[in-house]
Write a protein that holds these residues in place. Sequence first.
Motif, PDB file in Angstrom:
ATOM      1  N   GLY A   1      12.244  36.542  58.356  1.00  0.00           N
ATOM      2  CA  GLY A   1      11.592  36.299  59.635  1.00  0.00           C
ATOM      3  C   GLY A   1      11.514  37.560  60.466  1.00  0.00           C
ATOM      4  O   GLY A   1      11.746  38.675  59.976  1.00  0.00           O
ATOM      5  N   THR A   2      11.187  37.390  61.734  1.00  0.00           N
ATOM      6  CA  THR A   2      11.026  38.514  62.647  1.00  0.00           C
ATOM      7  C   THR A   2      11.920  38.310  63.858  1.00  0.00           C
ATOM      8  O   THR A   2      11.957  37.217  64.451  1.00  0.00           O
ATOM      9  CB  THR A   2       9.569  38.650  63.112  1.00  0.00           C
ATOM     10  N   VAL A   3      12.654  39.355  64.240  1.00  0.00           N
ATOM     11  CA  VAL A   3      13.512  39.330  65.423  1.00  0.00           C
ATOM     12  C   VAL A   3      13.190  40.572  66.257  1.00  0.00           C
ATOM     13  O   VAL A   3      13.349  41.702  65.771  1.00  0.00           O
ATOM     14  CB  VAL A   3      15.009  39.310  65.023  1.00  0.00           C
ATOM     15  N   ASN A   4      12.715  40.342  67.473  1.00  0.00           N
ATOM     16  CA  ASN A   4      12.347  41.440  68.375  1.00  0.00           C
ATOM     17  C   ASN A   4      11.357  42.404  67.712  1.00  0.00           C
ATOM     18  O   ASN A   4      11.454  43.633  67.865  1.00  0.00           O
ATOM     19  CB  ASN A   4      13.595  42.203  68.845  1.00  0.00           C
ATOM     20  N   GLY A   5      10.412  41.837  66.971  1.00  0.00           N
ATOM     21  CA  GLY A   5       9.376  42.637  66.340  1.00  0.00           C
ATOM     22  C   GLY A   5       9.815  43.330  65.063  1.00  0.00           C
ATOM     23  O   GLY A   5       9.026  44.078  64.465  1.00  0.00           O
ATOM     24  N   GLU A   6      11.049  43.109  64.606  1.00  0.00           N
ATOM     25  CA  GLU A   6      11.560  43.735  63.391  1.00  0.00           C
ATOM     26  C   GLU A   6      11.775  42.676  62.314  1.00  0.00           C
ATOM     27  O   GLU A   6      12.117  41.523  62.604  1.00  0.00           O
ATOM     28  CB  GLU A   6      12.877  44.466  63.668  1.00  0.00           C
ATOM     29  N   THR A   7      11.562  43.073  61.057  1.00  0.00           N
ATOM     30  CA  THR A   7      11.736  42.146  59.934  1.00  0.00           C
ATOM     31  C   THR A   7      13.218  42.011  59.620  1.00  0.00           C
ATOM     32  O   THR A   7      13.933  43.010  59.498  1.00  0.00           O
ATOM     33  CB  THR A   7      10.968  42.657  58.700  1.00  0.00           C
ATOM     34  N   ARG A   8      13.661  40.747  59.482  1.00  0.00           N
ATOM     35  CA  ARG A   8      15.066  40.505  59.169  1.00  0.00           C
ATOM     36  C   ARG A   8      15.162  39.444  58.084  1.00  0.00           C
ATOM     37  O   ARG A   8      14.407  38.480  58.065  1.00  0.00           O
ATOM     38  CB  ARG A   8      15.841  40.059  60.401  1.00  0.00           C
TER      39      ARG A   8
ATOM     40  N   ASP B   1      18.675  47.415  45.897  1.00  0.00           N
ATOM     41  CA  ASP B   1      17.324  47.827  45.525  1.00  0.00           C
ATOM     42  C   ASP B   1      16.347  46.752  45.992  1.00  0.00           C
ATOM     43  O   ASP B   1      16.420  45.604  45.546  1.00  0.00           O
ATOM     44  CB  ASP B   1      17.216  48.015  44.014  1.00  0.00           C
ATOM     45  N   LEU B   2      15.435  47.120  46.896  1.00  0.00           N
ATOM     46  CA  LEU B   2      14.479  46.173  47.465  1.00  0.00           C
ATOM     47  C   LEU B   2      13.134  46.287  46.773  1.00  0.00           C
ATOM     48  O   LEU B   2      12.682  47.390  46.454  1.00  0.00           O
ATOM     49  CB  LEU B   2      14.308  46.430  48.966  1.00  0.00           C
ATOM     50  N   ASP B   3      12.500  45.161  46.545  1.00  0.00           N
ATOM     51  CA  ASP B   3      11.137  45.124  46.008  1.00  0.00           C
ATOM     52  C   ASP B   3      10.196  44.870  47.177  1.00  0.00           C
ATOM     53  O   ASP B   3      10.060  43.735  47.655  1.00  0.00           O
ATOM     54  CB  ASP B   3      11.022  44.025  44.954  1.00  0.00           C
ATOM     55  N   LEU B   4       9.558  45.944  47.660  1.00  0.00           N
ATOM     56  CA  LEU B   4       8.704  45.865  48.841  1.00  0.00           C
ATOM     57  C   LEU B   4       7.246  46.115  48.460  1.00  0.00           C
ATOM     58  O   LEU B   4       6.948  47.013  47.667  1.00  0.00           O
ATOM     59  CB  LEU B   4       9.136  46.896  49.887  1.00  0.00           C
TER      60      LEU B   4
ATOM     61  N   VAL C   1       7.071  54.444  56.867  1.00  0.00           N
ATOM     62  CA  VAL C   1       8.427  54.964  57.073  1.00  0.00           C
ATOM     63  C   VAL C   1       9.150  53.954  57.939  1.00  0.00           C
ATOM     64  O   VAL C   1       8.626  53.523  58.971  1.00  0.00           O
ATOM     65  CB  VAL C   1       8.416  56.346  57.758  1.00  0.00           C
ATOM     66  N   ALA C   2      10.347  53.550  57.505  1.00  0.00           N
ATOM     67  CA  ALA C   2      11.079  52.521  58.251  1.00  0.00           C
ATOM     68  C   ALA C   2      12.576  52.806  58.200  1.00  0.00           C
ATOM     69  O   ALA C   2      13.059  53.573  57.353  1.00  0.00           O
ATOM     70  CB  ALA C   2      10.788  51.140  57.670  1.00  0.00           C
TER      71      ALA C   2
ATOM     72  N   VAL D   1       7.148  47.145  57.660  1.00  0.00           N
ATOM     73  CA  VAL D   1       7.413  46.159  56.611  1.00  0.00           C
ATOM     74  C   VAL D   1       7.422  44.768  57.232  1.00  0.00           C
ATOM     75  O   VAL D   1       8.195  44.493  58.158  1.00  0.00           O
ATOM     76  CB  VAL D   1       8.752  46.445  55.905  1.00  0.00           C
ATOM     77  N   THR D   2       6.576  43.886  56.715  1.00  0.00           N
ATOM     78  CA  THR D   2       6.527  42.512  57.215  1.00  0.00           C
ATOM     79  C   THR D   2       7.424  41.628  56.350  1.00  0.00           C
ATOM     80  O   THR D   2       7.766  41.992  55.217  1.00  0.00           O
ATOM     81  CB  THR D   2       5.094  41.970  57.169  1.00  0.00           C
ATOM     82  N   PRO D   3       7.810  40.446  56.849  1.00  0.00           N
ATOM     83  CA  PRO D   3       8.632  39.543  56.029  1.00  0.00           C
ATOM     84  C   PRO D   3       7.980  39.194  54.694  1.00  0.00           C
ATOM     85  O   PRO D   3       8.674  39.069  53.679  1.00  0.00           O
ATOM     86  CB  PRO D   3       8.779  38.311  56.928  1.00  0.00           C
TER      87      PRO D   3
END
Length: 400
Positions: free
Chosen positions: A88-95, A109-112, A118-119, A175-177
């Motif tokens: 989801g999104t918290v204060n405009g950031e993906t969490r 290791d994240l699959d994005l 840049v994040a 990066v979006t959810p």
Amino acid sequence: MRTLFIALLFAATAAAQTHFHHVRPATVTDPARQSYIVLDETIFTRARADLGDIRLYTDSGREVPYVLRTQRAVRYSNWAPARVLNKGTVNGETRFTLDVSVPEYDCIDLDLATKDFVARATVEGADDPAAKEWNNLGSHSLYDFSKEKLGGNDNIRLKAPARYRYLRITISGGVTPDDVHAANIANFQEDKARYVALSAPARIGQRGNHTEVKWETSEKIPVERIAVEVDPADVNFSRDATLFCDERRVTDTDLSRVKLVRKGRQIESESLAIEPYGLQCKSYRLDIFNGDNPPLRILSVKPLMLERRLYFEPKGETAFKLYYGDEKAGAPIYDYAKFFEPADAGQMVQAELKAEMRNPNFAERPDDRPFTERYPELMWVAMILAVGLLGAWALKGFKN
């Protein structure tokens, strides 16, 4: 009787040493600790290709059991998938939260799906997904420079191993959810490889928009890493490179260095080494394609081979002799090699290997080939005599 037995044993040992072309003295400073000799390129050049003709003796003539070990990089990592929860999104950031399935870990290791971004990723840990307080495990840079062809990074290395059941990751920037597809967790440990530099000076030149680097070495010496040193002032580049071995194309790779600031984040990465798999050639050529860019300012190109160690137990002795250069010697079989376990780094000592010498007692092995192979000319003489005798006998019979 005992004196006679010892004399015969010494004579047999001395005879065995005479069939090696080369010998090198070696000394040990602490005879009570496990020791090792680093094999250099001279030994590779003179010894048999499989190194099976190497023997170690004390100065008194006792054969010393040994074991050879290559100092490769050893990586311990068992990757396991982690369930991605509560995106989801918290204060405009993906969490999102990761449900970790391994007891201890230090790598994520994240699959994005996101490209050209840049994040900053902040990692927190807890044993309860509903915990009110999460422990901060640090912030890490994630990026992708596909447009500039400068690579990317979606891997997070924690500063220390963690054991939390749940991880909460907050990503700020780009990066979006929906871009978070999957995650894997591992406890990543590494023993770094050790290398020996080869005395093969490189020649660097330009051919059109290509930089060519050439060098020669003995085909008996394995080349297992090529380290390219580029002027520190050259940054933010990614160049395609091709390695040729005796004019045979063996690997395609890229050389890159990234050092820039994006959205307030310092991004640094470097990949300036090539690791071919044990090439053994006479000539090498590294071709770097510069495109429309100015050539890289290459300071040096160093071919390296993995360090090979000959481990042994001095057992109170300090002076040894390393023999090699016998094509007919059988590979040794020692119990020591079957039960060997290296001591801790602080508990072993490197022996000093001195300059190579011709074996002053060298003698050729007795020629064990069959008589007919050793004296083929006698076979021809015998055949000619036999043909002559048969001809004479046939002629006599014809006259009768």
